[in-house]
Design a protein around this motif. Sequence first.
Motif, mmCIF file in Angstrom:
data_model
loop_
_atom_site.group_PDB
_atom_site.id
_atom_site.type_symbol
_atom_site.label_atom_id
_atom_site.label_comp_id
_atom_site.label_asym_id
_atom_site.label_seq_id
_atom_site.Cartn_x
_atom_site.Cartn_y
_atom_site.Cartn_z
ATOM 1 N N ASP A 491 -12.865 84.899 17.095
ATOM 2 C CA ASP A 491 -12.794 86.260 17.611
ATOM 3 C C ASP A 491 -14.061 86.533 18.421
ATOM 4 O O ASP A 491 -15.176 86.517 17.880
ATOM 5 N N VAL A 492 -13.911 86.782 19.732
ATOM 6 C CA VAL A 492 -15.086 86.929 20.607
ATOM 7 C C VAL A 492 -15.936 88.118 20.182
ATOM 8 O O VAL A 492 -17.165 88.099 20.308
ATOM 9 N N GLN A 493 -15.309 89.180 19.708
ATOM 10 C CA GLN A 493 -16.060 90.346 19.257
ATOM 11 C C GLN A 493 -16.912 89.989 18.043
ATOM 12 O O GLN A 493 -18.091 90.356 17.960
ATOM 13 N N ALA A 494 -16.316 89.251 17.086
ATOM 14 C CA ALA A 494 -17.052 88.854 15.886
ATOM 15 C C ALA A 494 -18.198 87.921 16.242
ATOM 16 O O ALA A 494 -19.278 87.974 15.629
ATOM 17 N N GLU A 495 -17.991 87.043 17.226
ATOM 18 C CA GLU A 495 -19.044 86.090 17.596
ATOM 19 C C GLU A 495 -20.225 86.810 18.257
ATOM 20 O O GLU A 495 -21.390 86.499 17.994
ATOM 21 N N ALA A 496 -19.941 87.774 19.105
ATOM 22 C CA ALA A 496 -21.021 88.535 19.740
ATOM 23 C C ALA A 496 -21.803 89.325 18.691
ATOM 24 O O ALA A 496 -23.045 89.381 18.725
ATOM 25 N N THR A 497 -21.073 89.914 17.740
ATOM 26 C CA THR A 497 -21.736 90.645 16.657
ATOM 27 C C THR A 497 -22.599 89.715 15.823
ATOM 28 O O THR A 497 -23.731 90.061 15.422
ATOM 29 N N ALA A 498 -22.081 88.509 15.525
ATOM 30 C CA ALA A 498 -22.827 87.544 14.722
ATOM 31 C C ALA A 498 -24.132 87.151 15.409
ATOM 32 O O ALA A 498 -25.171 86.972 14.755
ATOM 33 N N ALA A 499 -24.113 87.007 16.733
ATOM 34 C CA ALA A 499 -25.333 86.638 17.465
ATOM 35 C C ALA A 499 -26.392 87.734 17.341
ATOM 36 O O ALA A 499 -27.583 87.457 17.154
ATOM 37 N N ILE A 500 -25.962 89.011 17.460
ATOM 38 C CA ILE A 500 -26.915 90.116 17.330
ATOM 39 C C ILE A 500 -27.489 90.148 15.918
ATOM 40 O O ILE A 500 -28.705 90.326 15.722
ATOM 41 N N GLU A 501 -26.625 89.987 14.906
ATOM 42 C CA GLU A 501 -27.102 90.011 13.527
ATOM 43 C C GLU A 501 -28.047 88.846 13.257
ATOM 44 O O GLU A 501 -29.021 88.985 12.500
ATOM 45 N N ALA A 502 -27.770 87.686 13.855
ATOM 46 C CA ALA A 502 -28.667 86.544 13.690
ATOM 47 C C ALA A 502 -30.050 86.868 14.268
ATOM 48 O O ALA A 502 -31.085 86.540 13.678
#
Length: 630
Positions: A491-502
């Motif tokens: 899920d592209v939305q989840a991946e972008a969110t994961a990068a910010i959280e990282a």
Amino acid sequence: MKRVRGLLQRIAPYTAAIVALLLLRSTGLAQTIDLVVYDLITTQRPAASGKDTPITLIGIEESDIQRFGWPIDDGLFCQGFDQLNASGVDVIGFDIYRDKGVGPDQQCLRDRFQNEPTLVSIFNVASGIGPVPGTPVERQSYNDLSLDADGILRRDLVHVTGQDEATVSFAMRVMEIATGDRSLREAMDAGRHEDAWLSANGGGYYNEVDAGLGLQTLLRFRDPWSYPLYSLAQLLDGEIPEDAIRDKIVLIGSTAPSLRDLFNVPQTRFTRSEEVFQVSGVEIHANRVATLLEHQDGSIQVGWIMPGWGNQMLLVLCIGLGALLGEAVPKLRRSVVLVLGLGAALTGGIGWLLWQQHVWVGMAMPITGLLSMGGAAWMRRGAMSQQHSQQIKQLLGQTTSPAVADQLWNQRDELLSNGRFDGRQLPITVLFTDTANFTSVSEGLSPRELMDWLNRGMEVCVPAVTRRGGMVNKFTGDGMLAVFGVPIEQDVQAEATAAIEAAQEIKAGLEKLNQQLQIDGEPAMRIRMGIHSGDALVGSMGSPERIEYAVIGDTVNCASRLESLDKQRHKGVLRVLLSSNTLDLLEPDFRKQLELENWGPMHVKGRDEPLDVHELKMDTAPEAPEATQP
């Protein structure tokens, strides 16, 4: 060489399983297991009482031996026969060898056997012992019994076809004289009588039963010691009730332990008492006669014994099912549950058939075949999983999250081709880092100290990525390239969110690390980070000597350019620049929580179109998740 090694990994578990099956069969362990199960069920199954049969036993007991001596005088038996015949007995089965007379009245015993139509004499083929001399052939019988290799009596040699008139089993002869009906034996001779006949490798036997010996079946046991039993002294003293003799089948034999005419039976193994559980030979013959009487009146539940070829087919079927369920079920845990469940169901079903229906099927080999082949499949899958894991690690070059690794394994057939990841275009989010002031820091540290310093920083960065399903694609000297969304599209939305959280977790980790570095007297660590989302070409690149998982395209270049953009504009331990491509993918509620400074449209090297750049401001960072889903 790799092909040979791969072939061995595939066939070795199955070879071991087949060897185990062969050893189980050849060593006799399979038969032992099946016989133990048979004995257990036979012991626990409720048995009818001998009192329900027209059979009375006269036993030669220890008290008789003390009173009359041993061997007992033929004249005493003559007196007993006369009393029984006078009371209206149907037949007298004499289960005592008297091919040689005893005492002065030997002739009387021979005369009785020659002239009394109720008397049946025995002979033993295996020991070469003849009947009472003068006994007509139509009242002679063999009393041979077949012991199994473990010394337990389970089988009954009911009849041997194609023999002379004298060669009839003791039980068959007694039954025929008592009823005056020879139809059962005639049906056996003609092959018309249906029974649960034993054959070579039938039931739980393996090469134990001589199929050419005659018609054999499993003994049916009445409740032990439930037949009416009287001693020889009680017979001679007239103490036996007349209704226990009139119109009855009377069997005379040894019951005293000192005479050693006692047999281990299935109940022996599982019955605990002060003395060994054994049944006298005369009671064994009573059970045989009672079974024949039930056959004659049709009241017996015949049952069935799996023939040898049937056992072989069941074994092949279970081997195939074990391999199929072990290999074809995608989830290993589900495969284990299915194989073990089927094994339990098969065990319970075979046990129930034996308990309720007197149907005996060998279970040791097929169940072992099912479990061993299932186990071989699991071992092979484990070995291949390890091989694929190593291959995936080699192909990816660096670390990836456990969750992604699981998905890679589940989709390996779709993703891998000839040991490589096929080229694909995927929407991804790239996180690119670089260490600020690395040159000046390196001048003040030795190579070893510098490497340790860098690794302490990577110990902060790498887990923050992998815990969120990202993959560290490569280390770039003093930085790293991390990718979210490969090698499996997410899920592209989840991946972008994961990068910010990282990035948020990395900032919190760097602050703690710098506190420790200050204590240790080492330089503080500051990092620049660029985050950008878009499509990229991903797949394996290289030669057989060196291969790596490549992520290529404008998305990667943009993340790198964002990281290096305006390096002097850097405050705090971590500077994060991200493009509007990534921001646009975030959920509105999540985006509202972020503190952003808009740098505006900016041109980056190698790209004509400007990027709308934002700096992520972070005062605090959330705690790292305990687990992630890609």
